[in-house]
Write a protein that holds these residues in place. Structure first.
Motif, PDB file in Angstrom:
ATOM      1  N   THR A 115       0.854  -1.193   0.000  1.00 38.18           N
ATOM      2  CA  THR A 115       0.000   0.000   0.000  1.00 38.18           C
ATOM      3  C   THR A 115       0.890   1.244   0.000  1.00 38.18           C
ATOM      4  O   THR A 115       2.067   1.182   0.372  1.00 38.18           O
ATOM      5  CB  THR A 115      -0.925   0.097   1.246  1.00 38.18           C
ATOM      6  OG1 THR A 115      -0.126   0.435   2.388  1.00 38.18           O
ATOM      7  CG2 THR A 115      -1.687  -1.192   1.518  1.00 38.18           C
ATOM      8  N   GLY A 116       0.282   2.363  -0.366  1.00 39.91           N
ATOM      9  CA  GLY A 116       1.000   3.625  -0.336  1.00 39.91           C
ATOM     10  C   GLY A 116       1.335   4.028   1.088  1.00 39.91           C
ATOM     11  O   GLY A 116       2.387   4.605   1.358  1.00 39.91           O
ATOM     12  N   TYR A 117       0.437   3.714   1.988  1.00 37.95           N
ATOM     13  CA  TYR A 117       0.691   4.026   3.398  1.00 37.95           C
ATOM     14  C   TYR A 117       1.983   3.344   3.856  1.00 37.95           C
ATOM     15  O   TYR A 117       2.857   3.963   4.476  1.00 37.95           O
ATOM     16  CB  TYR A 117      -0.517   3.590   4.243  1.00 37.95           C
ATOM     17  CG  TYR A 117      -0.412   4.034   5.680  1.00 37.95           C
ATOM     18  CD1 TYR A 117      -1.020   5.202   6.106  1.00 37.95           C
ATOM     19  CD2 TYR A 117       0.329   3.300   6.601  1.00 37.95           C
ATOM     20  CE1 TYR A 117      -0.896   5.631   7.416  1.00 37.95           C
ATOM     21  CE2 TYR A 117       0.455   3.720   7.907  1.00 37.95           C
ATOM     22  CZ  TYR A 117      -0.156   4.877   8.313  1.00 37.95           C
ATOM     23  OH  TYR A 117      -0.032   5.309   9.603  1.00 37.95           O
ATOM     24  N   ASN A 120       5.166   4.946   2.239  1.00 33.43           N
ATOM     25  CA  ASN A 120       5.577   6.232   2.810  1.00 33.43           C
ATOM     26  C   ASN A 120       6.168   6.079   4.206  1.00 33.43           C
ATOM     27  O   ASN A 120       7.218   6.639   4.516  1.00 33.43           O
ATOM     28  CB  ASN A 120       4.385   7.185   2.848  1.00 33.43           C
ATOM     29  CG  ASN A 120       4.075   7.729   1.462  1.00 33.43           C
ATOM     30  OD1 ASN A 120       4.933   7.720   0.586  1.00 33.43           O
ATOM     31  ND2 ASN A 120       2.856   8.184   1.269  1.00 33.43           N
ATOM     32  N   HIS A 141      -0.013  14.166   3.157  1.00 35.86           N
ATOM     33  CA  HIS A 141      -0.864  13.035   3.531  1.00 35.86           C
ATOM     34  C   HIS A 141      -0.430  12.438   4.874  1.00 35.86           C
ATOM     35  O   HIS A 141       0.762  12.427   5.213  1.00 35.86           O
ATOM     36  CB  HIS A 141      -0.746  11.965   2.442  1.00 35.86           C
ATOM     37  CG  HIS A 141      -1.722  10.845   2.577  1.00 35.86           C
ATOM     38  ND1 HIS A 141      -1.403   9.633   3.152  1.00 35.86           N
ATOM     39  CD2 HIS A 141      -3.031  10.765   2.227  1.00 35.86           C
ATOM     40  CE1 HIS A 141      -2.473   8.847   3.126  1.00 35.86           C
ATOM     41  NE2 HIS A 141      -3.473   9.510   2.568  1.00 35.86           N
ATOM     42  N   SER A 143       0.076   9.539   5.885  1.00 34.27           N
ATOM     43  CA  SER A 143       1.098   8.484   5.868  1.00 34.27           C
ATOM     44  C   SER A 143       2.505   9.079   5.848  1.00 34.27           C
ATOM     45  O   SER A 143       3.441   8.483   6.398  1.00 34.27           O
ATOM     46  CB  SER A 143       0.892   7.565   4.668  1.00 34.27           C
ATOM     47  OG  SER A 143       0.888   8.307   3.461  1.00 34.27           O
ATOM     48  N   ASP A 212       5.436  12.271  -3.077  1.00 35.94           N
ATOM     49  CA  ASP A 212       4.417  11.217  -3.132  1.00 35.94           C
ATOM     50  C   ASP A 212       3.350  11.654  -4.136  1.00 35.94           C
ATOM     51  O   ASP A 212       2.553  12.536  -3.851  1.00 35.94           O
ATOM     52  CB  ASP A 212       3.825  11.043  -1.724  1.00 35.94           C
ATOM     53  CG  ASP A 212       2.561  10.187  -1.732  1.00 35.94           C
ATOM     54  OD1 ASP A 212       2.271   9.545  -2.756  1.00 35.94           O
ATOM     55  OD2 ASP A 212       1.872  10.176  -0.694  1.00 35.94           O
ATOM     56  N   ALA A 214       0.681  10.162  -5.382  1.00 41.02           N
ATOM     57  CA  ALA A 214      -0.466   9.248  -5.392  1.00 41.02           C
ATOM     58  C   ALA A 214      -1.578   9.727  -6.326  1.00 41.02           C
ATOM     59  O   ALA A 214      -2.183   8.932  -7.042  1.00 41.02           O
ATOM     60  CB  ALA A 214      -1.012   9.084  -3.971  1.00 41.02           C
ATOM     61  N   HIS A 215      -1.843  11.045  -6.324  1.00 42.25           N
ATOM     62  CA  HIS A 215      -2.980  11.553  -7.112  1.00 42.25           C
ATOM     63  C   HIS A 215      -2.593  12.085  -8.484  1.00 42.25           C
ATOM     64  O   HIS A 215      -3.462  12.477  -9.255  1.00 42.25           O
ATOM     65  CB  HIS A 215      -3.712  12.650  -6.332  1.00 42.25           C
ATOM     66  CG  HIS A 215      -4.352  12.132  -5.093  1.00 42.25           C
ATOM     67  ND1 HIS A 215      -5.596  11.557  -5.082  1.00 42.25           N
ATOM     68  CD2 HIS A 215      -3.897  12.049  -3.831  1.00 42.25           C
ATOM     69  CE1 HIS A 215      -5.891  11.162  -3.864  1.00 42.25           C
ATOM     70  NE2 HIS A 215      -4.870  11.453  -3.079  1.00 42.25           N
ATOM     71  N   LYS A 252      -5.258   4.620  -6.829  1.00 40.11           N
ATOM     72  CA  LYS A 252      -5.962   5.794  -7.343  1.00 40.11           C
ATOM     73  C   LYS A 252      -6.179   5.589  -8.848  1.00 40.11           C
ATOM     74  O   LYS A 252      -7.006   4.794  -9.220  1.00 40.11           O
ATOM     75  CB  LYS A 252      -5.157   7.051  -7.017  1.00 40.11           C
ATOM     76  CG  LYS A 252      -4.727   7.105  -5.519  1.00 40.11           C
ATOM     77  CD  LYS A 252      -5.739   7.748  -4.611  1.00 40.11           C
ATOM     78  CE  LYS A 252      -5.631   7.389  -3.139  1.00 40.11           C
ATOM     79  NZ  LYS A 252      -4.477   7.921  -2.423  1.00 40.11           N
TER      80      LYS A 252
HETATM   81  C1  LIG Z   1      -4.133   7.516  -0.853  1.00 41.26           C
HETATM   82  C2  LIG Z   1      -2.825   8.129  -0.524  1.00 41.26           C
HETATM   83  C3  LIG Z   1      -1.808   7.375   0.060  1.00 41.26           C
HETATM   84  C4  LIG Z   1      -2.035   5.989   0.564  1.00 41.26           C
HETATM   85  O1  LIG Z   1      -2.020   5.068  -0.474  1.00 41.26           O
HETATM   86  P1  LIG Z   1      -2.723   3.673  -0.238  1.00 41.26           P
HETATM   87  O2  LIG Z   1      -2.185   2.833  -1.326  1.00 41.26           O
HETATM   88  O3  LIG Z   1      -4.172   3.918  -0.348  1.00 41.26           O
HETATM   89  O4  LIG Z   1      -2.319   3.195   1.123  1.00 41.26           O
HETATM   90  C5  LIG Z   1      -0.572   7.957   0.230  1.00 41.26           C
HETATM   91  N1  LIG Z   1      -0.358   9.234  -0.132  1.00 41.26           N
HETATM   92  C6  LIG Z   1      -1.319  10.009  -0.663  1.00 41.26           C
HETATM   93  C7  LIG Z   1      -1.015  11.411  -1.032  1.00 41.26           C
HETATM   94  C8  LIG Z   1      -2.583   9.472  -0.862  1.00 41.26           C
HETATM   95  O5  LIG Z   1      -3.544  10.233  -1.344  1.00 41.26           O
END
Ligand SMILES: *Cc1c(COP(=O)(O)O)cnc(C)c1O
Length: 418
Positions: A115-117, A120, A141, A143, A212, A214-215, A252
């Motif tokens: 996961t992204g969490y 990070n 974020h 995380s 990061d 993610a978006h 995402k």
């Molecule tokens: C959603 C998000 C994460 C976490 O990613 P997951 O894969 O959902 O755990 C990390 N950083 C940002 C900026 C996010 O929006």
């Protein structure tokens, strides 16, 4: 039989008290039970709603090629990976995805996370320790913030996207082991980090830099490389010399789950050994790696999805510019209407619901106090009709907003912006 409650009633009582307090402040969040896939029209127990709050920006979460790759991967590999990457869990599917990600981002190597969490928290923790300084954008974020705290380095937040605030801190800490950390696209505001200035400052003061995205990953930039592709004056994409630690996630725009960090071979070799959330966890299911690879490929070849998303963003900006609603300045898929007041935001979310739309009210602690908002997310999968309905519902919210403000001004009260 021993009830937990009876073992230490005071302990449970404190938890109950905290939850009740949370409830009284209007902060308790309730889960909706969805029954079908993530797509614009979502099926819930009572009714179908058109969702404008998923992170499926390109409409890939329910894409036939991605589903087929997951199924084929399950036939080939089974379900679980059976171990951590460094023991026996690392499969050819993971390897292929890592290589594709490295190539797509213009980095030497990439490393997968579940996961992204976890990416990070783990990466910051591996790069930083006692005596170090983590400089975080105030709107990063959770995380990233958690990663800073867990690392035992000193965490300091600079004002959101404010490069002079960051520079002051870099000057102050220029002889220490410093890491600057920022979202690429800010998850609750939708604005973008000023990468050219960030990279210049980090390099000038000898700090590391981690972004990061993610978006932004797969969504932004002509070819979907994300925020690193938004600044063409930097010769196409921002390379790892300028931005050594790049994180992207799959949950995402790619519509699957998981994350990666990409960078030079030396950085990845280090992270592979020292990132606890990489070493001490089961590798993601290999079928999921294949599905993610398929999704990455679709995102690359079907560039009309990014164009469609951009067109909707432009139309959204045009439509809302004529409204009084406080819409934040954003050119990403995330569009925030910051009403401020929690009850007002919940009411606006209910108006959306009356129009058959699902838009969630984002409240503290996800956003700062006094900044409750509707967080609207656009997707390439939304039809023109669905989009028009969103604008109609926003128009109704706008009317109420104007009326309330007029009443407040008449009464000499505050302007209602909260
Ligand atoms: C959603 C998000 C994460 C976490 O990613 P997951 O894969 O959902 O755990 C990390 N950083 C940002 C900026 C996010 O929006």
């Amino acid at each position: 039989m021993l009830a937990t409650d009876a073992t230490n009633p005071a302990f449970m009582q404190r938890l109950r008290h905290r939850l009740e307090q949370h409830d009284r402040q209007g902060l308790v969040r309730n889960k909706l039970l969805r029954e079908g896939p993530c797509q614009p029209v979502q099926r819930f127990a009572d009714d179908d709603l058109i969702s404008f709050c998923s992170n499926d920006y390109l409409g890939l979460a329910n894409h036939p090629s991605v589903i087929a790759a997951l199924q084929e991967g399950a036939s080939r590999y089974g379900v679980g990976s059976g171990g951590s990457h460094l023991v026996t869990g690392h499969c050819a599917a993971h390897h292929a995805l890592e290589q594709a990600l490295a190539e797509h981002t213009g980095r030497e190597r990439a490393l997968l996370f579940s996961t992204g969490y976890m990416a990070n928290v783990g990466v910051i923790n591996a790069l930083m320790g006692q005596g170090g300084v983590v400089l975080q954008d105030a709107l990063n974020h959770a995380s990233l913030l958690d990663g800073g705290w867990l690392s035992r380095a000193r965490s300091i937040r600079y004002r959101h996207n404010d490069m002079s605030s960051l520079q002051d801190l870099l000057v102050q800490h220029q002889h220490e082991h410093c890491l600057v950390v920022s979202d690429g696209v800010f998850s609750m505001d939708g604005d973008v980090a000023p990468l050219p200035e960030l990279t210049a400052l980090a390099s000038r003061y000898g700090a590391g830099l981690m972004v990061d995205d993610a978006h932004g990953f797969a969504c932004l930039g002509a070819t979907g490389r994300g925020v690193i592709e938004l600044f063409p004056e930097h010769g196409g994409i921002v390379l790892s010399q300028a931005l050594p630690v790049l994180v992207g996630t799959f949950g995402k725009a790619l519509g699957t789950a998981g994350a990666f960090v990409a960078g030079d071979a030396a950085l990845i070799a280090y992270l592979e050994q020292f990132t606890r959330s990489y070493v001490f966890t089961t590798a993601m299911p290999p079928a999921l790696a294949l599905a993610t690879l398929a999704s990455l490929q679709v995102s690359q070849t079907e560039s009309w999805r990014r164009q469609r998303l951009q067109a909707l963003i432009t139309r959204f900006r045009q439509a809302t510019s004529a409204m009084a609603l406080p819409v934040l300045d954003s050119h990403s898929a995330v569009q925030a209407v910051v009403l401020g007041d929690i009850d007002e935001t919940l009411a606006a979310s209910a108006v959306m619901r009356d129009h058959g739309l699902q838009v969630s009210a984002i409240r503290p602690p996800t956003v700062p106090r006094g900044e409750a908002r509707l967080r609207i997310t656009l997707s390439a999968a939304h039809s023109d009709e669905q989009f028009d309905l969103l604008i109609r519902a926003l128009g109704a919210i706008d009317e109420q907003y104007r009326a309330r403000r007029a009443r407040c001004l008449d009464g000499g009260g505050k302007d209602g912006k909260g």
